[in-house]
Motif scaffolding. Structure first.
Motif, PDB file in Angstrom:
ATOM      1  N   HIS A  47       0.871  -1.182   0.000  1.00 22.51           N
ATOM      2  CA  HIS A  47       0.000   0.000   0.000  1.00 22.51           C
ATOM      3  C   HIS A  47       0.912   1.237   0.000  1.00 22.51           C
ATOM      4  O   HIS A  47       2.052   1.153   0.469  1.00 22.51           O
ATOM      5  N   GLY A  48       0.359   2.363  -0.425  1.00 23.45           N
ATOM      6  CA  GLY A  48       1.120   3.603  -0.351  1.00 23.45           C
ATOM      7  C   GLY A  48       1.519   3.912   1.089  1.00 23.45           C
ATOM      8  O   GLY A  48       2.638   4.331   1.376  1.00 23.45           O
ATOM      9  N   THR A  72      -5.782  16.055   3.856  1.00 28.95           N
ATOM     10  CA  THR A  72      -5.169  15.049   2.998  1.00 28.95           C
ATOM     11  C   THR A  72      -5.839  13.728   3.333  1.00 28.95           C
ATOM     12  O   THR A  72      -6.754  13.678   4.158  1.00 28.95           O
ATOM     13  N   VAL A  75      -4.881   8.214   5.762  1.00 27.07           N
ATOM     14  CA  VAL A  75      -3.881   7.141   5.895  1.00 27.07           C
ATOM     15  C   VAL A  75      -2.478   7.716   6.077  1.00 27.07           C
ATOM     16  O   VAL A  75      -1.588   7.029   6.576  1.00 27.07           O
ATOM     17  N   VAL A  76      -2.273   8.974   5.694  1.00 21.13           N
ATOM     18  CA  VAL A  76      -0.944   9.592   5.817  1.00 21.13           C
ATOM     19  C   VAL A  76      -0.532   9.739   7.298  1.00 21.13           C
ATOM     20  O   VAL A  76       0.503   9.222   7.697  1.00 21.13           O
ATOM     21  N   THR A 118       1.954  17.542  -0.215  1.00 19.77           N
ATOM     22  CA  THR A 118       1.051  16.765  -1.058  1.00 19.77           C
ATOM     23  C   THR A 118       0.533  17.638  -2.186  1.00 19.77           C
ATOM     24  O   THR A 118       0.060  18.743  -1.930  1.00 19.77           O
ATOM     25  N   ASP A 145       4.170  13.645  -1.405  1.00 13.45           N
ATOM     26  CA  ASP A 145       3.066  12.691  -1.515  1.00 13.45           C
ATOM     27  C   ASP A 145       2.420  12.913  -2.883  1.00 13.45           C
ATOM     28  O   ASP A 145       1.717  13.897  -3.101  1.00 13.45           O
ATOM     29  N   ALA A 147       0.341  10.722  -4.421  1.00 14.81           N
ATOM     30  CA  ALA A 147      -0.765   9.780  -4.606  1.00 14.81           C
ATOM     31  C   ALA A 147      -1.877  10.359  -5.477  1.00 14.81           C
ATOM     32  O   ALA A 147      -2.611   9.630  -6.137  1.00 14.81           O
ATOM     33  N   HIS A 148      -2.008  11.689  -5.454  1.00 14.82           N
ATOM     34  CA  HIS A 148      -3.014  12.330  -6.309  1.00 14.82           C
ATOM     35  C   HIS A 148      -2.397  12.913  -7.571  1.00 14.82           C
ATOM     36  O   HIS A 148      -3.119  13.303  -8.481  1.00 14.82           O
ATOM     37  N   ILE A 167       6.054   9.415  -2.563  1.00 16.72           N
ATOM     38  CA  ILE A 167       5.211   8.217  -2.410  1.00 16.72           C
ATOM     39  C   ILE A 167       4.012   8.303  -3.356  1.00 16.72           C
ATOM     40  O   ILE A 167       3.508   9.383  -3.652  1.00 16.72           O
ATOM     41  N   GLY A 169       0.225   6.133  -4.397  1.00 13.90           N
ATOM     42  CA  GLY A 169      -0.763   5.113  -4.037  1.00 13.90           C
ATOM     43  C   GLY A 169      -1.377   4.579  -5.324  1.00 13.90           C
ATOM     44  O   GLY A 169      -1.585   5.327  -6.273  1.00 13.90           O
ATOM     45  N   MET A 170      -1.631   3.289  -5.365  1.00 16.08           N
ATOM     46  CA  MET A 170      -2.092   2.669  -6.623  1.00 16.08           C
ATOM     47  C   MET A 170      -3.366   1.844  -6.426  1.00 16.08           C
ATOM     48  O   MET A 170      -3.595   0.889  -7.164  1.00 16.08           O
ATOM     49  N   ASN A 171      -4.197   2.177  -5.419  1.00 14.90           N
ATOM     50  CA  ASN A 171      -5.453   1.420  -5.318  1.00 14.90           C
ATOM     51  C   ASN A 171      -6.388   1.831  -6.463  1.00 14.90           C
ATOM     52  O   ASN A 171      -6.062   2.739  -7.233  1.00 14.90           O
ATOM     53  N   LYS A 174      -7.163   5.529  -7.680  1.00 17.69           N
ATOM     54  CA  LYS A 174      -6.111   6.468  -8.077  1.00 17.69           C
ATOM     55  C   LYS A 174      -6.055   6.635  -9.601  1.00 17.69           C
ATOM     56  O   LYS A 174      -6.738   5.925 -10.339  1.00 17.69           O
ATOM     57  N   GLY A 181      -1.552  -1.441  -3.690  1.00 11.44           N
ATOM     58  CA  GLY A 181      -0.130  -1.231  -3.920  1.00 11.44           C
ATOM     59  C   GLY A 181       0.261   0.223  -3.813  1.00 11.44           C
ATOM     60  O   GLY A 181      -0.575   1.129  -3.892  1.00 11.44           O
TER      61      GLY A 181
HETATM   62  C1  LIG Z   1      -4.402   7.169  -1.543  1.00 11.62           C
HETATM   63  C2  LIG Z   1      -3.465   8.086  -0.878  1.00 11.62           C
HETATM   64  C3  LIG Z   1      -2.279   7.635  -0.256  1.00 11.62           C
HETATM   65  C4  LIG Z   1      -1.863   6.181  -0.177  1.00 11.62           C
HETATM   66  O1  LIG Z   1      -2.903   5.338  -0.016  1.00 11.62           O
HETATM   67  P1  LIG Z   1      -2.839   3.736   0.088  1.00 11.62           P
HETATM   68  O2  LIG Z   1      -4.278   3.387   0.100  1.00 11.62           O
HETATM   69  O3  LIG Z   1      -2.134   3.404   1.350  1.00 11.62           O
HETATM   70  O4  LIG Z   1      -2.122   3.213  -1.107  1.00 11.62           O
HETATM   71  C5  LIG Z   1      -1.440   8.590   0.270  1.00 11.62           C
HETATM   72  N1  LIG Z   1      -1.734   9.899   0.222  1.00 11.62           N
HETATM   73  C6  LIG Z   1      -2.845  10.385  -0.358  1.00 11.62           C
HETATM   74  C7  LIG Z   1      -3.095  11.861  -0.409  1.00 11.62           C
HETATM   75  C8  LIG Z   1      -3.759   9.488  -0.917  1.00 11.62           C
HETATM   76  O5  LIG Z   1      -4.885   9.956  -1.484  1.00 11.62           O
END
Ligand SMILES: *Cc1c(COP(=O)(O)O)cnc(C)c1O
Length: 399
Positions: A47-48, A72, A75-76, A118, A145, A147-148, A167, A169-171, A174, A181
């Motif tokens: 996961h991210g 944000t 999960v961060v 982010t 970050d 992820a976005h 970092i 995020g690849m769920n 995204k 992942g």
């Molecule tokens: C989705 C996301 C993450 C990482 O998410 P995982 O679900 O752990 O892969 C990190 N930061 C932001 C801003 C996100 O939207």
């Protein structure tokens, strides 16, 4: 029903999930990912958030303060807490949803170990302001970050490269997905090596049973997002029957997924590689839709998001005080508007009495209450319908 987002999955991914994966797929994925992002190293995680947690460990941070946005993904801070550090929340700026870097300067103390910036919703972090902070505090780690953002650029400069590491995020929600992942990228050889060691020591190999669960999950996503099925899925969701499946956090609990220390599976890496091949086309489509939405709604008296060169638009976010009524109107007329991110983290039960909630958060709080988003992963036709429905919602007097 026009979904609030749709993973961009096609036949290659469908066949990919039905056929065996190369045991070396994770290595191939890492190489392709680093190349796409223009970086020397990419290290894959389940996961991210696992990547972020282990990055903080690899940086040698423990018992320190880590500055992150109040607005944000939750999960961060969870990952920061799990790494043995304390998240310190800083308010956002109204112009582009991003953390206000001027306030970051005031939040830095002798306990600070890292800053997580982010590019929220794909709006690039202001790298000029970030440079000032780096000059003044060269010992602080800077984590992007992404992820976005996935390759957003600030005045031509790639955001992911402007720091010690980034970092991703690849769920499935995204910009591109590897089922689940996450990836950490860096240009520093030493840090990459430490991350690999950290991953070896802290995570266990994935077995066939995780790989099968991942395959089934992706097939379920194909079914759920099938246009015939999506209306029904949305109906169940509105009745609250999908609660546990679609809600990814609990307001009062700091936790991680059960499998957060079980490595990314080869099948996920294989899907990730196929998605990387679509990456440029996906981002281009999002940029086109953002411009289209902006033009089509610019005559309304609503708070539209900015159009910024280099933004990748993970979401097209409008702020409106009657958000709930608009979302409700959309749901009844075949268009799902999203509600991301609907919380200000230092106000959440899990964080409000922690030391990191020590500043004021008027901007983040306001955005949490008002942000609603139009799909940027739909077709041009879907976008036309979203605009039409949004305009009718406003005209019908919700506003
Ligand atoms: C989705 C996301 C993450 C990482 O998410 P995982 O679900 O752990 O892969 C990190 N930061 C932001 C801003 C996100 O939207």
């Amino acid at each position: 029903m026009i979904p609030r987002f749709e993973p961009q999955l096609g036949w290659p991914e469908f066949f990919g999930v039905l056929t065996p994966a190369d045991p070396q797929a994770v290595n191939h994925f890492e190489t392709a990912f680093a190349e796409t992002m223009g970086q020397k190293h990419a290290i894959a995680f389940p996961h991210g958030r696992t990547g972020l947690m282990l990055l903080l460990e690899a940086l040698g941070l423990k018992g320190r303060e880590v500055i992150c946005p109040a607005y944000t993904c939750v999960v961060v801070p969870h990952a920061i807490v799990y790494s043995g550090n304390e998240p310190i929340f800083v308010d956002s700026q109204a112009c582009d949803f991003n953390m206000d870097l001027r306030q970051v300067k005031e939040a830095i103390t002798d306990k600070t170990g890292a800053i997580i910036t982010t590019s929220i919703f794909g709006y690039p972090v202001n790298l000029e302001q970030l440079d000032e902070i780096r000059m003044a505090h060269p010992h602080l780690a800077i984590i992007q970050d992404c992820a976005h953002s996935f390759g957003a650029e600030w005045q031509g400069q790639a955001v992911q490269r402007a720091g010690d590491a980034a970092i991703f995020g690849m769920n499935v929600s995204k910009i591109i997905t590897s089922i689940f992942g996450g990836v950490v990228t860096t240009d520093h050889d030493e840090l990459a090596k430490k991350m690999q060691t950290c991953r070896e020591q802290r995570t266990r190999a994935s077995g066939w049973n995780k790989a099968w669960r991942r395959r089934l999950y992706l097939l379920a996503i194909y079914v759920a997002f099938n246009h015939q099925c999506y209306g029904f899925v949305n109906y169940l969701d509105r009745l609250g029957l999908l609660g546990k499946l679609t809600k990814y956090y609990n307001d009062a609990v700091i936790d991680m997924p059960l499998d957060y220390l079980t490595q990314m599976t080869p099948v996920e890496a294989k899907i990730g590689c196929l998605q990387l091949a679509r990456y440029l086309q996906i981002v281009e489509h999002r940029r086109d839709l953002a411009v289209y939405y902006h033009r089509a709604l610019s005559d309304l008296a609503v708070h539209l998001p900015p159009l910024i060169d280099g933004a990748t638009y993970s979401h097209f976010v409008i702020q409106h005080e009657k958000r709930e009524q608009i979302i409700h109107y959309g749901a009844r007329h075949g268009v799902q508007f999203g509600r991301l991110i609907e919380y200000c983290i230092p106000d959440m039960a899990a964080y409000r009495s922690r030391p990191g909630a020590r500043f004021a958060y008027p901007v983040a709080r306001r955005m949490a209450q008002r942000a609603l988003n139009l799909s940027v992963s739909t077709t041009q036709r879907g976008a036309v319908r979203a605009v039409d429905t949004f305009r009718r919602a406003i005209a019908s007097g919700v506003a």
